[in-house]
Design an enzyme around this catalytic site. Structure first.
Site, PDB file in Angstrom:
ATOM      1  N   CYS A 342       1.021   7.288   5.798  1.00 37.71           N
ATOM      2  CA  CYS A 342       1.146   7.453   4.363  1.00 37.71           C
ATOM      3  C   CYS A 342       2.411   8.203   3.956  1.00 37.71           C
ATOM      4  O   CYS A 342       2.750   9.215   4.563  1.00 37.71           O
ATOM      5  CB  CYS A 342      -0.084   8.230   3.905  1.00 37.71           C
ATOM      6  SG  CYS A 342      -0.083   8.509   2.179  1.00 37.71           S
ATOM      7  N   ARG A 448      -4.380  -1.618  -4.711  1.00 29.77           N
ATOM      8  CA  ARG A 448      -4.852  -0.278  -4.353  1.00 29.77           C
ATOM      9  C   ARG A 448      -3.955   0.788  -4.961  1.00 29.77           C
ATOM     10  O   ARG A 448      -4.356   1.915  -5.194  1.00 29.77           O
ATOM     11  CB  ARG A 448      -4.866  -0.179  -2.821  1.00 29.77           C
ATOM     12  CG  ARG A 448      -5.405   1.104  -2.296  1.00 29.77           C
ATOM     13  CD  ARG A 448      -5.563   1.083  -0.792  1.00 29.77           C
ATOM     14  NE  ARG A 448      -6.474   2.128  -0.392  1.00 29.77           N
ATOM     15  CZ  ARG A 448      -6.088   3.353  -0.044  1.00 29.77           C
ATOM     16  NH1 ARG A 448      -4.818   3.668  -0.025  1.00 29.77           N
ATOM     17  NH2 ARG A 448      -6.980   4.265   0.272  1.00 29.77           N
TER      18      ARG A 448
END
Ligand code: IMP
Length: 533
Positions: A342, A448
């Site tokens: 991430c 998302r």
């Protein structure tokens, strides 16, 4: 050393006890003190340690029963992430067999996702629920090809060459062993004198039939004579018991979870998933506190009542949690920017260190009986123990389960290492669906991050590779045994006791300086090999 009364205070337990009691508080810090934002800032797993307690029982007595949603209890606190390099049917089946739950990703068409859910729900340990089948018009060459590719040697022959079609025969290695004409249709060589069992047969009964029939394969058929599954003699010995398996109490089928987004067309996707038998829906968003997600929760409640459990998220603050709890979430997924793939915190400047996020949200959500799932940033068993101590009921892992036999994708070699691809769902790779075998008209990975309509895609994740970890059938038991030892060191036998003793201040914590973190890792060696199990 003797004091003025002639007593050695270090050897006399009563005196030692009096000395200990003279301290105002036990050694170390309570959870509130260590998680005090003003003095310590946001913390993550490596920033602190748990102090050891008293070991009064063997580690084998430690159990992990936990609620993963308001209504669903698991025997192990593990979930696998809804990511296209982590959880498809194979992972979800094995996670459930081992006592956790896998969340099937939605970076594919609704039909493909529903088919994966169906595979999990239809799975019965020992039964092959997706055998390769052929039609009577296929040839000996087709059987040879399948044998060469996948090693299967008993191929059921059905009317249309698929499962749930009338069973006509079976072709075994013996039927074609000396057959030189490879163009012969299978109808001329197949065995039609079949020993079969009927749907609903237990594994034990089926194994008994297989043993006494002396056949290699036992087809299972339904009342219409259609093939529903297959039992293989070579699998007999492999039919292990899975005492921790996550099963619906009513149907005894494995529990299955799947992710959806919160756009209007996700409603049609959800309908298909529910028809396939879905137990838990995960509303997959990097920032869950949105009008879209709240409306989706309302819609699901109105349409499906309480028959479907909703995991909402992701959140990292109390306020975000409050919104989703009020809307009716059955559990919250916590984490923003902590995942191994991430880059959200770097690019968006938004997120929270995972330790603090898990603690703050759990402290609030647990008051309403809403379980928290600590999602992302779990690198080892110690991190799992810390997440649970901070109030999480379960942990969700992507990177740790990527690279296992059960994760999607093929192994490849680089510099002598056996690797598998692992990518963030917010990576350009996933958003553009590079290398995806599955079809998908619209892009759920991008949704998302609310960026499916963006002309320029801004990545919030990276694509990379992880080393082969072998099967989760070995890896999950390793995690579980490690957890048992960790809880034993703390001095608690289960997660309820851990929660109680953390809350009461009995379980103590301590910050780790940078030097303490170095000390806590392997150091000072010229070289070493890190073999974990
Ligand atoms: P890991 O276990 O540390 O590898 O983190 C996995 C978690 O990262 C997932 O369960 C998601 O919550 C999150 N995640 C997945 N893809 C991305 C991404 O591209 N960017 C940020 N977070 C992601």
């Amino acid at each position: 050393m003797v004091n003025e009364n002639g007593i050695n205070p270090f050897l006399d337990p009563e005196t030692a006890k009096t000395h200990l009691e003279s301290y105002k508080s036990p050694d170390g810090l309570s959870i509130e003190d260590i998680m005090d934002l003003r003095s310590n800032g946001g913390l993550t797993y490596n920033d602190f340690l748990i102090l050891p307690g008293y070991v009064g029982f063997p580690s084998s007595e430690v159990t992990f029963e936990t609620k993963v949603t308001k209504n669903i209890t698991l025997k192990t606190p593990f979930m696998s992430s809804p990511m296209d390099t982590v959880t498809e049917a194979e992972m979800a089946i094995n996670m459930a067999l081992l006592g956790g739950v896998g969340v099937i990703h939605n970076n594919c068409s609704p039909d493909e996702q529903a088919e994966m859910v169906l595979k999990v729900k239809r799975f019965e340990n020992g039964f092959i629920t997706d055998p390769v089948c052929l039609t009577p018009n296929h040839t000996v060459a087709d059987v040879n090809r399948i044998k060469a590719q996948s090693g299967y040697s008993g191929i059921p022959i059905t009317a249309n060459g698929k499962l749930y079609s009338i069973l006509l025969g079976i072709v075994t290695a013996r039927d074609i062993q000396f057959h030189e004409d490879h163009t012969t249709p299978l109808k001329d060589v197949m065995t039609t004198d079949l020993v079969i069992a009927h749907e609903g047969v237990t594994l034990e009964e089926a194994n008994q039939i297989l043993r006494s029939s002396k056949r290699g394969k036992l087809p299972i058929v339904n009342a219409r004579g259609e093939l529903v599954s297959l039992l293989s003699r070579s699998d007999l010995l492999k039919n292990l018991n899975f005492p921790l398996a996550s099963k619906s109490p009513h149907s005894k089928q494995l529990i299955c979870a799947a992710a959806i987004g919160s756009r209007p067309d996700d409603k049609a996707r959800l309908r298909k998933l529910v028809e396939a038998g879905l137990d838990i829906v995960v509303l997959d968003s990097s920032q869950g506190n949105s009008i879209f997600q709240i409306e989706m929760i309302n819609y699901i409640r109105k349409t499906y009542g309480t028959s479907l459990d909703i995991i909402a998220g992701n959140v990292v603050t109390r306020e975000q949690a409050a919104s989703l709890i009020e809307a009716g979430a059955d559990a919250l997924r916590v984490g923003m920017g902590s995942g191994s793939i991430c880059i959200t915190q770097e690019i968006m400047a938004v997120g929270r260190p995972q330790g603090t996020a898990v603690y703050k949200v759990s402290q609030f959500a647990n008051k309403f009986g809403i379980p928290v799932i600590a999602d992302g940033g779990i690198q080892n068993i110690g991190h799992i123990i810390k997440a649970l101590a901070l109030g999480a009921s379960a942990v969700m892992m992507g990177g740790l389960f990527a690279g296992t036999t059960e994760s999607p994708g093929e192994y490849f070699y680089r510099e002598g290492q056996r690797l598998k691809k692992y990518r963030g769902m917010g990576s350009i790779d996933a958003m553009e669906r590079v290398g995806c075998k599955r079809t998908q008209p619209d892009n759920n990975a991008a949704a998302r991050y609310f960026s499916e309509r963006d002309v320029v895609k801004v990545a919030q994740g990276v694509a990379g590779a992880v080393v082969d970890k072998g099967s989760i059938r070995k890896f999950v038991p390793y995690l579980l045994t490690g957890l048992q030892h960790g809880l034993q060191d703390i001095g608690v036998k289960n997660l309820d006791q851990l929660r109680e003793e953390v809350d009461s201040g009995k379980v103590r914590f301590e910050l780790r300086t940078a030097a303490a973190q170095i000390e806590g890792n392997v150091h000072g060696l010229y070289s070493y090999e890190k073999r974990l199990f």
